[in-house]
Enzyme design. Structure first.
Site, PDB file in Angstrom:
ATOM      1  N   LYS A 237     -68.104  -2.228  32.957  1.00  0.00           N
ATOM      2  CA  LYS A 237     -69.282  -1.394  33.243  1.00  0.00           C
ATOM      3  C   LYS A 237     -70.494  -2.246  33.616  1.00  0.00           C
ATOM      4  O   LYS A 237     -71.201  -1.942  34.593  1.00  0.00           O
ATOM      5  CB  LYS A 237     -69.597  -0.528  32.020  1.00  0.00           C
ATOM      6  CG  LYS A 237     -70.902   0.265  32.136  1.00  0.00           C
ATOM      7  CD  LYS A 237     -71.160   1.077  30.872  1.00  0.00           C
ATOM      8  CE  LYS A 237     -72.497   1.815  30.965  1.00  0.00           C
ATOM      9  NZ  LYS A 237     -72.772   2.624  29.742  1.00  0.00           N
TER      10      LYS A 237
ATOM     11  N   SER B 291     -53.044  -8.757  27.985  1.00  0.00           N
ATOM     12  CA  SER B 291     -52.128  -7.862  27.296  1.00  0.00           C
ATOM     13  C   SER B 291     -51.253  -8.727  26.397  1.00  0.00           C
ATOM     14  O   SER B 291     -51.725  -9.708  25.831  1.00  0.00           O
ATOM     15  CB  SER B 291     -51.312  -7.088  28.336  1.00  0.00           C
ATOM     16  OG  SER B 291     -50.353  -6.256  27.723  1.00  0.00           O
TER      17      SER B 291
ATOM     18  N   VAL C 179     -46.508 -18.152  22.356  1.00  0.00           N
ATOM     19  CA  VAL C 179     -47.122 -19.347  22.936  1.00  0.00           C
ATOM     20  C   VAL C 179     -47.587 -20.275  21.813  1.00  0.00           C
ATOM     21  O   VAL C 179     -48.198 -19.827  20.833  1.00  0.00           O
ATOM     22  CB  VAL C 179     -48.326 -18.964  23.834  1.00  0.00           C
ATOM     23  CG1 VAL C 179     -49.024 -20.206  24.375  1.00  0.00           C
ATOM     24  CG2 VAL C 179     -47.856 -18.072  24.976  1.00  0.00           C
TER      25      VAL C 179
END
Length: 218
Positions: A98, A114, A159
């Site tokens: 925004k 994600s 990871v």
């Protein structure tokens, strides 16, 4: 491919192992990196998001790695913790879009994070799966609404970024490597390379890049 030379990049959550590596790699390629995280930026407070956007001014790239986990059995979850998780992964990025979208230079891009939990949910990780899935969907929606600003998402697998440090880490990593098609866990460098690709490829938008060693498939 666009280069990073003299580009302005804002990284939300650069304190993480992955965020630090992206900042280092981008700087090495000539980008001006502006890092923001706790305590200078509160994604639950729109005023601080607006203030950061005003302070930064024009920019080329923005990455949001913010995360706040609410893990545990559904029957034991705290509503406040669940809300914080959505603030970090979903509502916060909406506020970033925004207030930063009008400030992007031509050719600019946003990148959300994600995670493999969205595609491989496990017990105790329902909130993580849901917020990660929402982040991937948000990237698609923003890519359409904010075009030609490009918006993509990265979905890392397991990871070695510091998050898993502690007792049992080596055994856990071996178990992941044994079943992953890539036969190893990921590194911060793996994720950084994909992130910079997503930012600089001018024909890539509305896409989630799965950098998970094939973990979502097994």
């Amino acid at each position: 491919m666009t280069t990073l030379q003299d580009k302005t990049m804002v990284i939300i959550g650069a304190g993480s192992g992955i965020g630090r590596r992206i900042a280092e790699d981008a700087t090495a390629q000539g980008a001006q990196v502006i890092s923001a995280g706790r305590p200078e930026l509160d994604l639950t407070d729109e005023d601080t998001v607006r203030a950061l956007a005003e302070r930064v001014g024009e920019l080329d790239y923005l990455i949001s790695l913010a995360a706040d986990h609410a893990n545990g059995p559904i029957t034991e979850l705290d509503r406040y913790a669940v809300h914080r998780a959505f603030d970090a992964k979903v509502i916060g990025p909406i506020l970033l879009a925004k207030h930063f979208a009008p400030r992007f230079r031509a050719g600019g891009a946003m990148l959300l994070f994600s995670g493999v939990a969205a595609w491989r949910p496990v017990p105790g990780r329902a909130v993580m799966a849901t917020t990660n899935a929402a982040a991937a969907t948000l990237a698609e929606a923003l890519a359409v609404e904010l075009a030609p600003l490009r918006v993509n998402a990265i979905s890392p697998g397991i990871v070695d970024s510091g998050v898993w440090d502690g007792p049992g880490k080596e055994a856990f990593f071996r178990s992941v490597a044994d079943r992953n098609p890539a036969r190893r866990v990921g590194t911060a460098a793996d994720i950084s390379a994909a992130a910079l690709l997503a930012l600089t490829n001018p024909f890539l938008t509305g896409t989630t890049l799965h950098v998970d060693g094939g973990g979502r498939l097994v």
